[in-house]
Design a protein around this motif. Sequence first.
Motif, PDB file in Angstrom:
ATOM      1  N   VAL A  36       0.843  -1.468  -0.105  1.00 44.15           N
ATOM      2  CA  VAL A  36       0.094   0.166   0.438  1.00 44.15           C
ATOM      3  C   VAL A  36       0.965   1.347  -0.302  1.00 44.15           C
ATOM      4  O   VAL A  36       1.596   1.361   1.058  1.00 44.15           O
ATOM      5  CB  VAL A  36      -0.860  -0.592   1.202  1.00 44.15           C
ATOM      6  CG1 VAL A  36      -1.832   1.412   1.487  1.00 44.15           C
ATOM      7  CG2 VAL A  36      -1.310  -1.095   1.357  1.00 44.15           C
ATOM      8  N   GLN A  86      -7.740   6.165 -11.251  1.00 39.20           N
ATOM      9  CA  GLN A  86      -8.499   6.769 -10.547  1.00 39.20           C
ATOM     10  C   GLN A  86      -9.743   6.689 -11.310  1.00 39.20           C
ATOM     11  O   GLN A  86     -10.933   6.903 -10.405  1.00 39.20           O
ATOM     12  CB  GLN A  86      -7.429   8.045  -9.818  1.00 39.20           C
ATOM     13  CG  GLN A  86      -8.769   8.339  -8.083  1.00 39.20           C
ATOM     14  CD  GLN A  86      -7.917   9.860  -7.731  1.00 39.20           C
ATOM     15  OE1 GLN A  86      -6.809   9.426  -7.667  1.00 39.20           O
ATOM     16  NE2 GLN A  86      -8.949  10.263  -7.262  1.00 39.20           N
ATOM     17  N   GLU A 163      -6.220   4.704  -5.853  1.00 37.87           N
ATOM     18  CA  GLU A 163      -7.141   5.116  -5.446  1.00 37.87           C
ATOM     19  C   GLU A 163      -8.336   4.553  -6.477  1.00 37.87           C
ATOM     20  O   GLU A 163      -9.208   5.534  -6.391  1.00 37.87           O
ATOM     21  CB  GLU A 163      -6.981   6.185  -5.446  1.00 37.87           C
ATOM     22  CG  GLU A 163      -6.098   6.523  -4.173  1.00 37.87           C
ATOM     23  CD  GLU A 163      -5.994   8.052  -3.799  1.00 37.87           C
ATOM     24  OE1 GLU A 163      -7.075   8.515  -3.176  1.00 37.87           O
ATOM     25  OE2 GLU A 163      -5.119   8.705  -3.404  1.00 37.87           O
ATOM     26  N   THR A 165     -11.126   2.909  -4.686  1.00 37.68           N
ATOM     27  CA  THR A 165     -12.057   2.835  -3.927  1.00 37.68           C
ATOM     28  C   THR A 165     -12.619   4.460  -3.904  1.00 37.68           C
ATOM     29  O   THR A 165     -13.736   4.257  -2.772  1.00 37.68           O
ATOM     30  CB  THR A 165     -12.256   2.252  -2.845  1.00 37.68           C
ATOM     31  OG1 THR A 165     -10.809   2.727  -1.990  1.00 37.68           O
ATOM     32  CG2 THR A 165     -11.505   0.613  -3.109  1.00 37.68           C
ATOM     33  N   ARG A 173     -16.540  -1.537  -1.743  1.00 40.12           N
ATOM     34  CA  ARG A 173     -14.873  -0.466  -1.244  1.00 40.12           C
ATOM     35  C   ARG A 173     -14.974  -1.658  -0.698  1.00 40.12           C
ATOM     36  O   ARG A 173     -13.487  -2.148  -1.304  1.00 40.12           O
ATOM     37  CB  ARG A 173     -14.740   1.057  -0.231  1.00 40.12           C
ATOM     38  CG  ARG A 173     -13.448   1.289   0.347  1.00 40.12           C
ATOM     39  CD  ARG A 173     -13.670   2.460   0.827  1.00 40.12           C
ATOM     40  NE  ARG A 173     -14.496   3.011   1.587  1.00 40.12           N
ATOM     41  CZ  ARG A 173     -13.600   2.459   3.118  1.00 40.12           C
ATOM     42  NH1 ARG A 173     -12.267   1.952   2.752  1.00 40.12           N
ATOM     43  NH2 ARG A 173     -14.351   3.174   3.705  1.00 40.12           N
ATOM     44  N   VAL A 177     -12.052  -4.067  -1.913  1.00 41.77           N
ATOM     45  CA  VAL A 177     -10.348  -4.369  -1.230  1.00 41.77           C
ATOM     46  C   VAL A 177     -10.008  -5.964  -0.892  1.00 41.77           C
ATOM     47  O   VAL A 177      -8.308  -6.433  -0.494  1.00 41.77           O
ATOM     48  CB  VAL A 177     -10.423  -3.194   0.315  1.00 41.77           C
ATOM     49  CG1 VAL A 177      -9.131  -4.070   1.178  1.00 41.77           C
ATOM     50  CG2 VAL A 177     -10.540  -1.965  -0.239  1.00 41.77           C
ATOM     51  N   TRP A 193      -1.378  -0.302  -4.331  1.00 36.26           N
ATOM     52  CA  TRP A 193      -2.491   0.064  -4.032  1.00 36.26           C
ATOM     53  C   TRP A 193      -1.767   1.099  -3.135  1.00 36.26           C
ATOM     54  O   TRP A 193      -1.214   1.412  -2.450  1.00 36.26           O
ATOM     55  CB  TRP A 193      -3.112  -0.914  -3.020  1.00 36.26           C
ATOM     56  CG  TRP A 193      -4.531  -0.411  -3.467  1.00 36.26           C
ATOM     57  CD1 TRP A 193      -4.666   0.507  -2.273  1.00 36.26           C
ATOM     58  CD2 TRP A 193      -5.645  -1.113  -3.437  1.00 36.26           C
ATOM     59  NE1 TRP A 193      -6.352   0.745  -1.757  1.00 36.26           N
ATOM     60  CE2 TRP A 193      -6.559  -0.075  -2.813  1.00 36.26           C
ATOM     61  CE3 TRP A 193      -5.546  -2.506  -3.542  1.00 36.26           C
ATOM     62  CZ2 TRP A 193      -7.978  -0.818  -2.339  1.00 36.26           C
ATOM     63  CZ3 TRP A 193      -7.073  -2.785  -3.382  1.00 36.26           C
ATOM     64  CH2 TRP A 193      -8.490  -1.787  -2.918  1.00 36.26           C
ATOM     65  N   SER A 195      -3.547   4.564  -1.817  1.00 29.63           N
ATOM     66  CA  SER A 195      -4.332   4.972  -0.909  1.00 29.63           C
ATOM     67  C   SER A 195      -4.562   6.003   0.499  1.00 29.63           C
ATOM     68  O   SER A 195      -3.457   6.372   0.604  1.00 29.63           O
ATOM     69  CB  SER A 195      -5.221   3.345  -0.525  1.00 29.63           C
ATOM     70  OG  SER A 195      -6.712   3.648   0.595  1.00 29.63           O
ATOM     71  N   GLU A 200      -8.135   0.412   4.731  1.00 27.54           N
ATOM     72  CA  GLU A 200      -7.769  -0.500   3.357  1.00 27.54           C
ATOM     73  C   GLU A 200      -6.439  -0.937   3.722  1.00 27.54           C
ATOM     74  O   GLU A 200      -6.013  -2.225   2.090  1.00 27.54           O
ATOM     75  CB  GLU A 200      -7.432   0.476   2.104  1.00 27.54           C
ATOM     76  CG  GLU A 200      -9.209   0.842   1.693  1.00 27.54           C
ATOM     77  CD  GLU A 200      -9.160   1.462   0.915  1.00 27.54           C
ATOM     78  OE1 GLU A 200     -10.735   1.560   0.148  1.00 27.54           O
ATOM     79  OE2 GLU A 200      -8.331   1.684   0.140  1.00 27.54           O
TER      80      GLU A 200
END
Length: 246
Positions: A36, A86, A163, A165, A173, A177, A193, A195, A200
């Motif tokens: 992440v 995104q 991003e 979600t 969401r 995930v 990822w 975020s 998440e």
Amino acid sequence: MKTLPALAIENLSFSYGGKKALDQLNFSINAGECTVLLGPNGAGKSTLFSLITHLYDSHEGRIQLCGFDIKQQTRLALSKLGVVFQQTTLDMDLSVLQNLYYHTALHGLSRQQANVRIQQELERLNMYERRFEKIRQLNGGHRRRVEIARALLHKPSVLLLDEPTVGLDVPSRLAIVEYVHQLAEEEKLAVLWASHLIDEIYPEDHLIVLHKGQIKAKGTVNDVLDASQSTQIKDAFYSLTQGEQA
């Protein structure tokens, strides 16, 4: 024999004019790892993704996908990459199937291969029954599922999610995930990822905290907590970025 990382970033720097956006980034992601990328607005997350996807070309340092250099072996490197941006890049006036067939054609898949893979990915995301619907008829969560399915059709080794979600309701969401983490584990997919949502992050994830173009901390969740002398990720993020908003 040592296994190559799925994604390797070495001494990566990039500037817009005289302003440095990324400064000597070094990290790698192995198969099956979900990493992440956390950072405030302006940290350099979008620039990093643009370099990995080869939207930007001129940079210092090296980017490799499964051992293929993004500059020297562009086609082979990008064939290992799946991307969910995104902002949606689906054609709103085409059906789910039409969007996915277009992607498989770009990657040189036969119609027979395309049929098998499209059915497989849509079924895994509970979207196969909606394959004839136009994209504009779908809600945000279902559009995201189609984009994830599209990104996986050519069997990439690395999945980039910018991003994905944003703007989705909580059930949609959390379902995405969970699905991406499941993919990383079961398909041995390397995931990067981006975020700004702390919930998440799973305990087994790896983290990269990016701030003003520099990596402030990286490693397992515990590594980042130790580096910031924190007990919670939100406190670690606050400490490492001087309290700027994600």
